[in-house]
Design an enzyme around this catalytic site. Sequence first.
Site, PDB file in Angstrom:
ATOM      1  N   GLY A 117      49.629  80.928 141.023  1.00  0.00           N
ATOM      2  CA  GLY A 117      49.741  80.747 139.577  1.00  0.00           C
ATOM      3  C   GLY A 117      49.820  79.278 139.235  1.00  0.00           C
ATOM      4  O   GLY A 117      49.472  78.412 140.046  1.00  0.00           O
ATOM      5  N   SER A 118      50.302  79.000 138.038  1.00  0.00           N
ATOM      6  CA  SER A 118      50.354  77.621 137.570  1.00  0.00           C
ATOM      7  C   SER A 118      51.464  76.858 138.297  1.00  0.00           C
ATOM      8  O   SER A 118      52.406  77.453 138.836  1.00  0.00           O
ATOM      9  CB  SER A 118      50.644  77.615 136.069  1.00  0.00           C
ATOM     10  N   VAL A 140      55.022  77.660 136.840  1.00  0.00           N
ATOM     11  CA  VAL A 140      55.645  78.901 137.330  1.00  0.00           C
ATOM     12  C   VAL A 140      56.019  78.747 138.804  1.00  0.00           C
ATOM     13  O   VAL A 140      57.093  79.150 139.245  1.00  0.00           O
ATOM     14  CB  VAL A 140      54.702  80.111 137.089  1.00  0.00           C
ATOM     15  N   GLY A 141      55.127  78.109 139.571  1.00  0.00           N
ATOM     16  CA  GLY A 141      55.378  77.925 141.007  1.00  0.00           C
ATOM     17  C   GLY A 141      56.607  77.069 141.273  1.00  0.00           C
ATOM     18  O   GLY A 141      57.371  77.342 142.200  1.00  0.00           O
ATOM     19  N   GLU A 189      50.518  78.876 145.951  1.00  0.00           N
ATOM     20  CA  GLU A 189      49.093  78.608 145.692  1.00  0.00           C
ATOM     21  C   GLU A 189      48.985  78.298 144.206  1.00  0.00           C
ATOM     22  O   GLU A 189      48.792  79.186 143.384  1.00  0.00           O
ATOM     23  CB  GLU A 189      48.252  79.849 146.029  1.00  0.00           C
ATOM     24  N   CYS A 214      40.922  78.290 140.190  1.00  0.00           N
ATOM     25  CA  CYS A 214      41.815  77.221 140.647  1.00  0.00           C
ATOM     26  C   CYS A 214      40.993  76.087 141.235  1.00  0.00           C
ATOM     27  O   CYS A 214      41.415  74.937 141.238  1.00  0.00           O
ATOM     28  CB  CYS A 214      42.817  77.764 141.647  1.00  0.00           C
TER      29      CYS A 214
HETATM   30  P1  NAD Z   1      50.761  81.860 135.582  1.00  0.00           P
HETATM   31  O1  NAD Z   1      51.510  80.814 136.287  1.00  0.00           O
HETATM   32  O2  NAD Z   1      50.922  81.992 134.123  1.00  0.00           O
HETATM   33  O3  NAD Z   1      51.152  83.295 136.219  1.00  0.00           O
HETATM   34  C1  NAD Z   1      51.006  83.574 137.586  1.00  0.00           C
HETATM   35  C2  NAD Z   1      51.794  84.803 137.957  1.00  0.00           C
HETATM   36  O4  NAD Z   1      53.192  84.482 137.896  1.00  0.00           O
HETATM   37  C3  NAD Z   1      51.593  85.994 137.028  1.00  0.00           C
HETATM   38  O5  NAD Z   1      51.596  87.199 137.776  1.00  0.00           O
HETATM   39  C4  NAD Z   1      52.825  85.934 136.142  1.00  0.00           C
HETATM   40  O6  NAD Z   1      53.163  87.199 135.593  1.00  0.00           O
HETATM   41  C5  NAD Z   1      53.852  85.491 137.158  1.00  0.00           C
HETATM   42  N1  NAD Z   1      55.092  84.950 136.581  1.00  0.00           N
HETATM   43  C6  NAD Z   1      55.231  84.211 135.454  1.00  0.00           C
HETATM   44  N2  NAD Z   1      56.540  83.912 135.266  1.00  0.00           N
HETATM   45  C7  NAD Z   1      57.207  84.452 136.301  1.00  0.00           C
HETATM   46  C8  NAD Z   1      58.585  84.484 136.672  1.00  0.00           C
HETATM   47  N3  NAD Z   1      59.517  83.879 135.947  1.00  0.00           N
HETATM   48  N4  NAD Z   1      58.921  85.139 137.805  1.00  0.00           N
HETATM   49  C9  NAD Z   1      57.968  85.730 138.577  1.00  0.00           C
HETATM   50  N5  NAD Z   1      56.672  85.739 138.266  1.00  0.00           N
HETATM   51  C10 NAD Z   1      56.293  85.113 137.141  1.00  0.00           C
HETATM   52  O7  NAD Z   1      49.223  81.662 135.998  1.00  0.00           O
HETATM   53  P2  NAD Z   1      47.922  82.363 135.421  1.00  0.00           P
HETATM   54  O8  NAD Z   1      47.659  81.858 134.044  1.00  0.00           O
HETATM   55  O9  NAD Z   1      47.969  83.837 135.644  1.00  0.00           O
HETATM   56  O10 NAD Z   1      46.814  81.780 136.426  1.00  0.00           O
HETATM   57  C11 NAD Z   1      46.229  80.530 136.315  1.00  0.00           C
HETATM   58  C12 NAD Z   1      46.899  79.533 137.230  1.00  0.00           C
HETATM   59  O11 NAD Z   1      46.892  79.991 138.576  1.00  0.00           O
HETATM   60  C13 NAD Z   1      46.150  78.201 137.264  1.00  0.00           C
HETATM   61  O12 NAD Z   1      47.073  77.158 137.265  1.00  0.00           O
HETATM   62  C14 NAD Z   1      45.383  78.259 138.576  1.00  0.00           C
HETATM   63  O13 NAD Z   1      45.029  77.008 139.107  1.00  0.00           O
HETATM   64  C15 NAD Z   1      46.361  78.979 139.434  1.00  0.00           C
HETATM   65  N6  NAD Z   1      45.681  79.586 140.588  1.00  0.00           N
HETATM   66  C16 NAD Z   1      45.861  78.997 141.798  1.00  0.00           C
HETATM   67  C17 NAD Z   1      45.199  79.508 142.898  1.00  0.00           C
HETATM   68  C18 NAD Z   1      45.357  78.881 144.244  1.00  0.00           C
HETATM   69  O14 NAD Z   1      44.998  79.520 145.214  1.00  0.00           O
HETATM   70  N7  NAD Z   1      45.855  77.673 144.366  1.00  0.00           N
HETATM   71  C19 NAD Z   1      44.379  80.638 142.760  1.00  0.00           C
HETATM   72  C20 NAD Z   1      44.238  81.218 141.503  1.00  0.00           C
HETATM   73  C21 NAD Z   1      44.906  80.678 140.414  1.00  0.00           C
END
Ligand code: NAD
Length: 510
Positions: free
Chosen positions: A240-241, A244-245, A262, A296
């Site tokens: 994810g972003s 969040v990470g 990731e 990503c």
């Molecule tokens: P996001 O960070 O909004 O959400 C990612 C996941 O985290 C979702 O399932 C969301 O429900 C969950 N989440 C959010 N808050 C949380 C919490 N407090 N506790 C637990 N889980 C929680 O990201 P998005 O908009 O779904 O995806 C886009 C982002 O993901 C971009 O930044 C992209 O670069 C990244 N991404 C990275 C990779 C990689 O391999 N590096 C691959 C795909 C996407």
Amino acid sequence: MDFLKTLSIKEKNFGASTGLKWLETTDQGELKISSPATGEAIASVYQASEQDYEAIIEKAQEAFKVWRRIPAPKRGEIVRQIGDKLREFKAPLGALVSYEMGKSLQEGLGEVQEMIDICDFSVGQSRQLYGFTMHSERVNHRMYDQYHPLGVVGIVTAFNFPVAVWAWNAMLSAVCGNVNLWKPSSKVPLTAIACQHIIQDVLKENNVPEGVFNLIIGRGAAIGERMLHDKRVPLISITGSTAVGRRAAQAIAKRFGKAILELGGNNGIIITPDADLQLAIPAVVFGAVGTAGQRCTTTRRLIIHESVYDRVKDSLLNAYRSLRIGDPLDEQNHVGPLIDRQAVEMFTEALQAVQEQGGKVIFGGEVLSGAGYESGCYVRPALVEAENHYPIVQEETFAPILYLIKYSGDVNNAIEIHNDVVQGLSSAIFTNNLREAETFLSHWGSDCGIANVNIGTSGAEIGGAFGGEKETGGGRESGSDAWKGYMRRQTNTIKYGAEMPLAQGVKFDI
Ligand code: NAD
């Protein structure tokens, strides 16, 4: 939509499953899912409760006791059958990925193919969970290391790869002997529900206990946070972003859990005077506008030598003029919608910001309206002349904006610009000059987890370890030895002699 029926997606769906059974909670609110392609409602999902979470964790812990005792190649055989089922359902699942997430049909099918590929890879891996053997410094001793499963593995996935990222994690994790709990993005839960239906028969036919492949769809605050803080989940893989990470990593570290992170990228391509532009331009366009800039690994920064800058710019302008934007299920179109209107707003705001910071939008940037664009999620990909240090260029805007950045001097200058961002996922150089290529790949070259020569930034083969450095999080998934991330390492020493020499020559008179 026939594919919904084929995938057992109903008008209303339950949001939690243990692999064999659905938990039938209906009082936690519904997620109503509509297609970013058409704006039409697709179906809804009942969100899971905290009690569902507890019930699943209990089942998963019980299942782990059984699953870990099944020999790894036999676990691999079950994953092989899952791969076969995915082959059978590739067309409908690919179509649902496209319809629910908005990527092109071709990309949706490609994503399912990646799931199949990682199943094949994991089957082979199930016979190769190797450790090293070392020569002991002590007489009549043998030393080796081996890898053991961890337990319940949490898999949190982003919206943009709604099914592949789960498979990359879950299939490897399963052959390693773990049980999995998948929390997909609430923006794309239907594809996750479809996967659960697809694998259900394989699990039944093989008497796999309830709780090996679990799914939970619920509020981030209630379910996601609970998982992050839960000591019973020793590893969480989170895609994810960076925002969040970062939060997740802190919560997991606090309880000494493991995390595979990731996170976001800000991927650059360097075009040197020795680049073959016939190769470079299509790779850049695909990398920048594919999946509407929502990968990503999307190409976001193009670092171009001043001597070829105008040629590159003109070629890109020509290519961008010919892009067809529209329904992702229509194979004629190159660019589909963004995931939702909020993403459209972020796109517009980023373009506003870059202009305030000194940049110039030279193409695109409009939000499209009218016939075919009723969902309000379609934009025209933008080309922007900018400088690397602008605050907005330093950020990952998850939309099709390509920043053109000029460099002068030699490739070291380009690499310095390239590395001057906080993210470190994917990178590439286009050059036919061996010195430039090798400098880019050297340890004073690209600082990213992925570095390519004459191939763009976008996409990856499952055979390599996938992931990035710096604020991308440092995690690795998929191929190479990424499987080790899903296991705990144990060093074993066995004495087969009759003496007991103690370490450091210590002696006890007993
Ligand atoms: P996001 O960070 O909004 O959400 C990612 C996941 O985290 C979702 O399932 C969301 O429900 C969950 N989440 C959010 N808050 C949380 C919490 N407090 N506790 C637990 N889980 C929680 O990201 P998005 O908009 O779904 O995806 C886009 C982002 O993901 C971009 O930044 C992209 O670069 C990244 N991404 C990275 C990779 C990689 O391999 N590096 C691959 C795909 C996407």
